[in-house]
Write a protein that holds these residues in place. Structure first.
Motif, mmCIF file in Angstrom:
data_model
loop_
_atom_site.group_PDB
_atom_site.id
_atom_site.type_symbol
_atom_site.label_atom_id
_atom_site.label_comp_id
_atom_site.label_asym_id
_atom_site.label_seq_id
_atom_site.Cartn_x
_atom_site.Cartn_y
_atom_site.Cartn_z
ATOM 1 N N ALA A 1 0.829 -1.208 0.000
ATOM 2 C CA ALA A 1 0.000 0.000 0.000
ATOM 3 C C ALA A 1 0.867 1.262 0.000
ATOM 4 O O ALA A 1 0.577 2.228 -0.717
ATOM 5 N N ARG A 2 1.940 1.261 0.786
ATOM 6 C CA ARG A 2 2.850 2.410 0.838
ATOM 7 C C ARG A 2 3.518 2.615 -0.521
ATOM 8 O O ARG A 2 3.656 3.732 -0.991
ATOM 9 N N TRP A 3 3.921 1.507 -1.158
ATOM 10 C CA TRP A 3 4.538 1.580 -2.481
ATOM 11 C C TRP A 3 3.576 2.232 -3.483
ATOM 12 O O TRP A 3 3.959 3.140 -4.221
ATOM 13 N N GLU A 4 2.327 1.789 -3.502
ATOM 14 C CA GLU A 4 1.334 2.354 -4.413
ATOM 15 C C GLU A 4 1.123 3.843 -4.127
ATOM 16 O O GLU A 4 1.052 4.661 -5.045
ATOM 17 N N LYS A 5 1.033 4.198 -2.850
ATOM 18 C CA LYS A 5 0.819 5.601 -2.464
ATOM 19 C C LYS A 5 2.027 6.458 -2.844
ATOM 20 O O LYS A 5 1.868 7.570 -3.365
ATOM 21 N N ASP A 6 3.229 5.968 -2.592
ATOM 22 C CA ASP A 6 4.441 6.694 -2.957
ATOM 23 C C ASP A 6 4.516 6.933 -4.457
ATOM 24 O O ASP A 6 4.863 8.027 -4.910
ATOM 25 N N LEU A 7 4.191 5.897 -5.234
ATOM 26 C CA LEU A 7 4.241 6.044 -6.690
ATOM 27 C C LEU A 7 3.241 7.087 -7.176
ATOM 28 O O LEU A 7 3.544 7.878 -8.068
ATOM 29 N N ALA A 8 2.047 7.109 -6.582
ATOM 30 C CA ALA A 8 1.039 8.097 -6.979
ATOM 31 C C ALA A 8 1.500 9.512 -6.642
ATOM 32 O O ALA A 8 1.377 10.425 -7.467
ATOM 33 N N ALA A 9 2.044 9.695 -5.447
ATOM 34 C CA ALA A 9 2.517 11.025 -5.031
ATOM 35 C C ALA A 9 3.694 11.476 -5.888
ATOM 36 O O ALA A 9 3.760 12.634 -6.313
ATOM 37 N N LEU A 10 4.602 10.558 -6.145
ATOM 38 C CA LEU A 10 5.765 10.901 -6.955
ATOM 39 C C LEU A 10 5.385 11.191 -8.404
ATOM 40 O O LEU A 10 6.000 12.019 -9.060
ATOM 41 N N GLU A 11 4.365 10.529 -8.901
ATOM 42 C CA GLU A 11 3.911 10.771 -10.270
ATOM 43 C C GLU A 11 3.435 12.213 -10.421
ATOM 44 O O GLU A 11 3.761 12.877 -11.404
ATOM 45 N N GLU A 12 2.701 12.691 -9.436
ATOM 46 C CA GLU A 12 2.240 14.079 -9.477
ATOM 47 C C GLU A 12 3.434 15.037 -9.461
ATOM 48 O O GLU A 12 3.478 15.993 -10.228
ATOM 49 N N GLU A 13 4.394 14.762 -8.587
ATOM 50 C CA GLU A 13 5.584 15.615 -8.474
ATOM 51 C C GLU A 13 6.399 15.602 -9.766
ATOM 52 O O GLU A 13 6.821 16.646 -10.261
ATOM 53 N N ARG A 14 6.616 14.407 -10.309
ATOM 54 C CA ARG A 14 7.416 14.291 -11.536
ATOM 55 C C ARG A 14 6.732 14.965 -12.710
ATOM 56 O O ARG A 14 7.382 15.569 -13.558
ATOM 57 N N THR A 15 5.412 14.886 -12.769
ATOM 58 C CA THR A 15 4.668 15.546 -13.839
ATOM 59 C C THR A 15 4.813 17.061 -13.707
ATOM 60 O O THR A 15 5.050 17.758 -14.704
ATOM 61 N N ALA A 16 4.681 17.559 -12.485
ATOM 62 C CA ALA A 16 4.797 19.001 -12.246
ATOM 63 C C ALA A 16 6.203 19.518 -12.582
ATOM 64 O O ALA A 16 6.361 20.653 -13.034
ATOM 65 N N GLU A 17 7.206 18.689 -12.371
ATOM 66 C CA GLU A 17 8.589 19.099 -12.627
ATOM 67 C C GLU A 17 9.014 18.875 -14.079
ATOM 68 O O GLU A 17 10.145 19.175 -14.443
ATOM 69 N N GLY A 18 8.137 18.303 -14.884
ATOM 70 C CA GLY A 18 8.426 18.134 -16.298
ATOM 71 C C GLY A 18 9.360 16.987 -16.646
ATOM 72 O O GLY A 18 10.076 17.066 -17.649
ATOM 73 N N TRP A 19 9.347 15.919 -15.855
ATOM 74 C CA TRP A 19 10.185 14.766 -16.183
ATOM 75 C C TRP A 19 9.704 14.158 -17.495
ATOM 76 O O TRP A 19 8.519 14.150 -17.801
ATOM 77 N N THR A 20 10.627 13.576 -18.237
ATOM 78 C CA THR A 20 10.254 12.877 -19.462
ATOM 79 C C THR A 20 9.610 11.543 -19.094
ATOM 80 O O THR A 20 9.739 11.051 -17.966
ATOM 81 N N GLU A 21 8.931 10.967 -20.067
ATOM 82 C CA GLU A 21 8.301 9.656 -19.849
ATOM 83 C C GLU A 21 9.345 8.607 -19.475
ATOM 84 O O GLU A 21 9.125 7.785 -18.598
ATOM 85 N N LEU A 22 10.493 8.656 -20.127
ATOM 86 C CA LEU A 22 11.555 7.705 -19.831
ATOM 87 C C LEU A 22 12.073 7.882 -18.403
ATOM 88 O O LEU A 22 12.271 6.899 -17.687
ATOM 89 N N GLU A 23 12.273 9.106 -17.981
ATOM 90 C CA GLU A 23 12.739 9.357 -16.613
ATOM 91 C C GLU A 23 11.732 8.849 -15.585
ATOM 92 O O GLU A 23 12.110 8.223 -14.589
ATOM 93 N N ARG A 24 10.458 9.099 -15.836
ATOM 94 C CA ARG A 24 9.414 8.622 -14.905
ATOM 95 C C ARG A 24 9.383 7.103 -14.865
ATOM 96 O O ARG A 24 9.276 6.503 -13.804
ATOM 97 N N LEU A 25 9.491 6.481 -16.019
ATOM 98 C CA LEU A 25 9.453 5.028 -16.088
ATOM 99 C C LEU A 25 10.659 4.410 -15.384
ATOM 100 O O LEU A 25 10.517 3.445 -14.621
ATOM 101 N N LEU A 26 11.839 4.954 -15.614
ATOM 102 C CA LEU A 26 13.048 4.442 -14.957
ATOM 103 C C LEU A 26 12.967 4.605 -13.441
ATOM 104 O O LEU A 26 13.336 3.695 -12.688
ATOM 105 N N PHE A 27 12.489 5.743 -12.987
ATOM 106 C CA PHE A 27 12.368 5.967 -11.553
ATOM 107 C C PHE A 27 11.352 5.010 -10.935
ATOM 108 O O PHE A 27 11.597 4.421 -9.882
ATOM 109 N N THR A 28 10.212 4.852 -11.597
ATOM 110 C CA THR A 28 9.185 3.933 -11.102
ATOM 111 C C THR A 28 9.712 2.510 -11.053
ATOM 112 O O THR A 28 9.493 1.786 -10.079
ATOM 113 N N ALA A 29 10.420 2.101 -12.085
ATOM 114 C CA ALA A 29 10.993 0.749 -12.112
ATOM 115 C C ALA A 29 11.981 0.558 -10.966
ATOM 116 O O ALA A 29 11.932 -0.446 -10.251
ATOM 117 N N GLN A 30 12.866 1.525 -10.765
ATOM 118 C CA GLN A 30 13.858 1.407 -9.697
ATOM 119 C C GLN A 30 13.194 1.355 -8.329
ATOM 120 O O GLN A 30 13.552 0.548 -7.478
#
Length: 135
Positions: A12-41
């Protein structure tokens, strides 16, 4: 807190962290590849450090509630199958992450990585549902 509830909390924490980080990464303009690599890691680390060890611990043989009950043995077999499948997907995700870093952005690798992440999420939900049935 039992191992089961700790494992549920980690997923549950993993899912919540990924959702919160997705919002942050979108706001900061990360590329799709950067978001995918971070999520995978983040997923690889969470599953290898928190989720898989708990599933493996739960695979220890359980004593049946009654001599003719086969349910504990069946659940142990399901645990083994789930742990093996999750481990396989985490390993594959790690391979794909490495390929994305070395090779660079390719649509096919990104698709495979996204599919592998989706598979892990689905198996995580299965683990949680099976644990709920045991309680």
């Amino acid at each position: 807190m039992t191992d089961i509830s700790v494992m549920q909390a980690e997923i549950a924490r993993w899912e919540k962290d990924l959702a919160a980080l997705e919002e942050e990464r979108t706001a900061e303009g990360w590329t799709e590849l950067e978001r995918l690599l971070f999520t995978a890691q983040r997923t690889i680390a969470t599953y290898r450090r928190q989720v898989l060890p708990r599933i493996t611990a739960e695979r220890a043989p359980r004593r049946p509630a009654s001599p003719d009950s086969q349910a504990p043995e069946a659940l142990t077999e399901y645990d083994a199958i789930l742990a093996d499948e999750i481990n396989r997907l985490v390993d594959r995700l790690d391979e794909l992450r490495g390929e994305l870093i070395r090779v660079g952005q390719t649509a096919q690798l990104q698709l495979q990585t996204a599919e592998t992440l989706a598979g892990l999420r689905a198996l995580g939900r299965v683990v949680l549902r099976l644990e709920d049935l045991r309680q």
